[in-house]
Design an enzyme around this catalytic site. Structure first.
Site, short mmCIF file in Angstrom:
data_model
loop_
_atom_site.label_atom_id
_atom_site.label_comp_id
_atom_site.label_asym_id
_atom_site.label_seq_id
_atom_site.Cartn_x
_atom_site.Cartn_y
_atom_site.Cartn_z
N THR A 1 16.50 -77.91 5.97
CA THR A 1 16.80 -76.65 5.27
C THR A 1 18.30 -76.50 5.11
OG1 THR A 1 14.87 -75.54 6.13
CG2 THR A 1 16.75 -74.15 5.64
N THR B 1 17.71 -74.82 11.19
CA THR B 1 16.94 -75.82 10.47
C THR B 1 16.08 -76.55 11.49
OG1 THR B 1 17.06 -77.85 9.15
CG2 THR B 1 18.92 -77.44 10.60
N SER C 1 14.16 -81.36 0.33
CA SER C 1 13.61 -80.28 1.15
C SER C 1 14.14 -78.92 0.72
CB SER C 1 14.02 -80.53 2.60
OG SER C 1 15.39 -80.87 2.63
C1 SD4 Z 1 10.58 -74.52 8.06
N1 SD4 Z 1 12.76 -74.56 9.05
O1 SD4 Z 1 9.96 -74.18 7.06
C2 SD4 Z 1 12.00 -74.93 7.89
C3 SD4 Z 1 11.99 -76.38 7.59
C4 SD4 Z 1 13.25 -77.08 7.84
O2 SD4 Z 1 14.90 -78.44 8.39
O3 SD4 Z 1 14.16 -76.79 8.23
N2 SD4 Z 1 13.76 -77.83 8.00
O4 SD4 Z 1 10.08 -74.57 9.17
#
Ligand code: SD4
Length: 324
Positions: free
Chosen positions: A185, A236, A78
């Site tokens: 993230t 995140t 990710s």
């Molecule tokens: C998002 N916050 O693009 C990010 C994705 C993600 O843990 O965190 N993930 O929405």
């Protein structure tokens, strides 16, 4: 009153948060460096941050080099290389970087073909008058800055995406919905021994997102916020549930009003859940924060969420306060 496992885990981390709050009694000059990051892959990242800080004495280098570890790790599906693509099978990366001392920041969104968006975001901060560059413009800037383009869609991610496409087609026939896979993230915040705070955030965003969709991560105040006077926070989870509330900014403002980091993260989630009229567990939002006193904390709605905490004395994973 019956206490379930989730509540018990939350109580334990709240107790831990009280324990670490003692660090706040130290004066800034006697503080130790501190790095905190989201998820278990935040641990090698934070270790790299400390190592870099020891070497270059720069908190900005420390944040950048730490996040680059997660971006380079193809097993982290990710962030950076190995990140999940969008619905068209294209990896679009988001990142931001912020220096609490100068209050300067840089971000990139929907950046294609560059494995280290955090470094490009830092360059946006240092080399332009702007804060956010997106898409083709961000890629053009990266190229001009000498970053090397490469294909960042791994064959493993390509296979997963093809399976997702096939599942979508099947689900469409059955008028069903396919749940999107997990998404994580890296938000990494840190402070050096002088009290200089900085942070960064990097992600491939929600897996199989709508092409062009940008989440909270590169949006200052949402996925990350750093105020050199107060502290830093990062997020995140499902970006849409964070960015409509400026989640990280909210946490820093809660700390400004006197809350310790875990309480501030928790209060932000409770505020969002109340307004959304949803159970926190349905929001999938997770936060971390540090304050100027050297305290750290975190709260989240996902049971698997954890944070990495690295100081010169220890490097470990901690269970955040679970908001149920
Ligand atoms: C998002 N916050 O693009 C990010 C994705 C993600 O843990 O965190 N993930 O929405």
């Amino acid at each position: 009153m019956k206490i379930d496992r989730r509540q018990f885990a939350g109580m334990l981390s709240a107790a831990a948060a009280l324990g670490v709050a003692k660090r706040g009694a130290a004066s800034v000059s006697s503080q130790q460096p501190l790095f905190v990051a989201t998820w278990n892959f935040g641990l090698p990242a934070c270790k790299q941050s400390l190592e870099t800080l020891n070497k270059t004495k720069s908190i900005l280098d420390a944040i950048e080099m730490g996040i680059r570890v997660a971006e380079a790790d193809t097993s982290v599906d990710s962030v950076g290389v190995g990140g999940a693509p969008n619905a068209n099978g294209v990896v679009q990366l988001d990142a931001c970087f912020m220096d609490g001392e100068t209050h300067k920041a840089g971000s990139v969104a929907a950046l294609e073909n560059y494995p280290h968006p955090i470094s490009v975001a830092r360059r946006v901060m240092e080399k332009t008058k702007h804060v956010l560059l997106v898409g083709a413009g961000a890629a053009d800037f990266a190229k001009k800055q000498g970053f090397e383009a490469q294909d960042i869609l791994t064959s493993e991610q390509k296979k997963k995406w093809e399976k997702w496409l096939a599942d979508q087609a099947k689900a469409a026939k059955a008028a069903d919905n396919v749940a999107p896979p997990n998404h994580d993230t890296i938000a990494l915040v840190g402070m050096d021994a002088t009290g200089h705070i900085a942070g960064g955030c990097s992600t491939s965003g929600l897996a199989y997102k709508m092409p062009g969709r940008v989440g909270d991560s590169p949006i200052l105040g949402s996925g990350l916020y750093v105020d050199g006077e107060i502290g830093a926070a990062g997020a995140t989870g499902i970006g849409e549930n964070v960015m409509r509330y400026c989640g990280s900014f909210l946490i820093v403002e809660f700390m400004r009003s006197g809350m310790e980091p875990t309480a501030a993260c928790r209060a932000a989630i409770e505020r969002i859940a109340k307004t959304e009229k949803k159970k926190p567990a349905d929001l999938h939002i997770n936060f971390l924060a540090i304050d100027k006193k050297g305290r750290w904390g975190s709260a989240g709605t996902d049971e698997g969420y954890e944070i990495a905490v690295v100081t010169p004395e220890s490097a470990r994973l901690e269970k955040p306060f679970l908001v149920v």
